[in-house]
Design an enzyme around this catalytic site. Structure first.
Site, mmCIF file in Angstrom:
data_model
loop_
_atom_site.group_PDB
_atom_site.id
_atom_site.type_symbol
_atom_site.label_atom_id
_atom_site.label_comp_id
_atom_site.label_asym_id
_atom_site.label_seq_id
_atom_site.Cartn_x
_atom_site.Cartn_y
_atom_site.Cartn_z
ATOM 1 N N ASN A 26 0.868 -1.184 0.000
ATOM 2 C CA ASN A 26 0.000 0.000 0.000
ATOM 3 C C ASN A 26 0.899 1.226 0.000
ATOM 4 O O ASN A 26 1.508 1.550 1.015
ATOM 5 C CB ASN A 26 -0.888 -0.047 1.252
ATOM 6 C CG ASN A 26 -1.677 1.226 1.462
ATOM 7 O OD1 ASN A 26 -1.755 2.080 0.578
ATOM 8 N ND2 ASN A 26 -2.272 1.360 2.643
ATOM 9 N N SER A 41 3.367 -2.382 10.258
ATOM 10 C CA SER A 41 4.812 -2.441 10.511
ATOM 11 C C SER A 41 5.448 -3.778 10.096
ATOM 12 O O SER A 41 6.336 -4.278 10.767
ATOM 13 C CB SER A 41 5.130 -2.108 11.971
ATOM 14 O OG SER A 41 4.762 -0.763 12.241
ATOM 15 N N GLU A 78 -5.402 -5.113 10.393
ATOM 16 C CA GLU A 78 -4.356 -4.122 10.621
ATOM 17 C C GLU A 78 -4.649 -3.368 11.918
ATOM 18 O O GLU A 78 -5.435 -2.408 11.909
ATOM 19 C CB GLU A 78 -4.316 -3.121 9.456
ATOM 20 C CG GLU A 78 -3.998 -3.744 8.129
ATOM 21 C CD GLU A 78 -3.444 -2.713 7.156
ATOM 22 O OE1 GLU A 78 -2.302 -2.884 6.719
ATOM 23 O OE2 GLU A 78 -4.140 -1.734 6.861
ATOM 24 N N GLU A 130 -6.788 4.515 7.851
ATOM 25 C CA GLU A 130 -6.643 5.961 7.583
ATOM 26 C C GLU A 130 -7.911 6.524 6.950
ATOM 27 O O GLU A 130 -8.271 7.684 7.183
ATOM 28 C CB GLU A 130 -5.398 6.193 6.704
ATOM 29 C CG GLU A 130 -4.124 5.988 7.534
ATOM 30 C CD GLU A 130 -2.945 5.389 6.790
ATOM 31 O OE1 GLU A 130 -2.886 5.487 5.557
ATOM 32 O OE2 GLU A 130 -2.061 4.808 7.476
ATOM 33 N N LYS A 163 0.100 4.264 -0.233
ATOM 34 C CA LYS A 163 -0.516 5.455 0.374
ATOM 35 C C LYS A 163 -0.297 6.667 -0.529
ATOM 36 O O LYS A 163 -0.355 6.522 -1.742
ATOM 37 C CB LYS A 163 0.023 5.650 1.804
ATOM 38 C CG LYS A 163 -0.132 4.366 2.629
ATOM 39 C CD LYS A 163 0.061 4.551 4.100
ATOM 40 C CE LYS A 163 -0.128 3.199 4.786
ATOM 41 N NZ LYS A 163 -0.066 3.299 6.242
ATOM 42 N N GLY A 214 2.468 2.011 10.811
ATOM 43 C CA GLY A 214 3.440 3.093 10.714
ATOM 44 C C GLY A 214 4.142 3.419 12.015
ATOM 45 O O GLY A 214 4.787 4.461 12.138
ATOM 46 N N HIS A 254 -9.581 1.027 4.973
ATOM 47 C CA HIS A 254 -8.268 1.173 5.607
ATOM 48 C C HIS A 254 -8.413 2.105 6.808
ATOM 49 O O HIS A 254 -9.204 3.048 6.783
ATOM 50 C CB HIS A 254 -7.256 1.742 4.600
ATOM 51 C CG HIS A 254 -5.866 1.750 5.138
ATOM 52 N ND1 HIS A 254 -5.417 2.756 5.966
ATOM 53 C CD2 HIS A 254 -4.850 0.865 5.034
ATOM 54 C CE1 HIS A 254 -4.171 2.472 6.328
ATOM 55 N NE2 HIS A 254 -3.803 1.333 5.771
HETATM 56 P P1 PGA Z 1 2.815 0.156 7.629
HETATM 57 O O1 PGA Z 1 1.347 0.385 6.998
HETATM 58 O O2 PGA Z 1 3.368 -1.105 6.994
HETATM 59 O O3 PGA Z 1 3.589 1.380 7.217
HETATM 60 O O4 PGA Z 1 2.647 0.025 9.079
HETATM 61 C C1 PGA Z 1 0.483 -0.697 6.778
HETATM 62 C C2 PGA Z 1 -0.806 -0.200 6.170
HETATM 63 O O5 PGA Z 1 -1.282 0.878 6.535
HETATM 64 O O6 PGA Z 1 -1.399 -0.876 5.308
#
Ligand code: PGA
Length: 250
Positions: free
Chosen positions: A9, A211, A167, A98, A11, A173, A96
């Site tokens: 992803n 992560s 997730e 976010e 983003k 992140g 997601h």
């Molecule tokens: P990350 O994000 O690997 O940077 O923690 C995962 C995601 O949001 O899909």
């Protein structure tokens, strides 16, 4: 589990030029292997560039990070499913964290998006996950099951076409990943939810995200309930991503 999925992803990173540069490096390092798929979710304006670069590699799936459920019309700023299909997408993320927590996507919205994607023959990658305070209060499974409620009304055949991604919000992140055992518990809850709706285990795919990096990917995918990973930050660098994609369960 029928296949192992590595999903990146991106983003709000990687315009078309950066995406092409990334793929030149990645495609040289990535060797196709049966049973393994690589999925890439670029920003909408880079979908076409990615799809062009991987056109001879059907094991690489390109998807959108977000879609609107209406086919066309006066919805400024939104991207429809026909538009992403035209650009080369075969899947899309839904719900997601976010989108849920920054942009206020509701459980009902996630359901509308998932349904519209299924109707169009695309794969929804349906994301669920709890916040830290919800985990600490012991509400993880209840939160995840409430999020799955967006899919109420879909039949077993429709549900079996969805890929799930667990997730935990506190792991995204932050550098802190869930342990394989923690993830396995939630993955099992998703399996149970699906079993309760008549979907066989072999038709349930649940990725873990939060992560994931070269150092922890093997231990995560070695957990039998983890069918693959959804990776943000560590999917942005081609060599590191090739390393993640080369991981196999122990
Ligand atoms: P990350 O994000 O690997 O940077 O923690 C995962 C995601 O949001 O899909």
């Amino acid at each position: 589990m029928s296949k192992l999925i590595f999903a990146g992803n991106w983003k709000m990173n990687m315009g078309p030029a950066a995406a092409r540069d990334f793929l030149k490096v990645f495609l040289q390092r990535y060797k196709k292997e049966s049973g393994v798929e690589v999925w890439i979710f670029p920003p909408a304006s880079s979908i076409e560039a990615v799809a062009r670069e991987v056109r001879d590699r059907p094991e690489i799936v390109v998807g959108a990070q977000h879609v609107y459920w209406e086919e066309s019309g006066a919805f400024t700023g939104e991207t429809s499913i026909p538009i992403i299909v035209d650009a080369g997408a075969r899947a899309a993320l839904v719900g997601h964290s976010e989108r849920r927590h920054i942009f206020g996507e509701t459980v009902e919205d996630t359901g509308r998006r998932a349904r519209a994607l299924l109707d169009a023959g695309l794969t929804p990658v349906f994301c669920v996950g709890e916040k830290l305070e919800q985990r600490e209060a012991g509400h993880t499974e209840a939160v995840v099951v409430a999020q799955l409620g967006g899919l109420d009304g879909l039949n077993a055949s429709q549900l079996s076409k969805i890929v799930f991604a667990y997730e935990p919000v506190w792991a995204i992140g932050t550098g802190k990943n869930a342990t394989p055992a923690d993830a396995a518990q939630v993955h099992a809850a998703i399996h149970n939810w699906m079993a309760g709706r008549g979907v066989a285990r072999r038709d349930v795919t649940v990725l873990y995200g939060g992560s994931v990096k070269p150092e922890n990917v093997v231990s995560l995918i070695s957990e039998p309930t983890i069918d693959g990973v959804l990776v943000g930050g560590a999917s942005l660098e081609a060599a590191g991503w090739a390393e993640i994609v080369a991981a196999r369960p122990n």
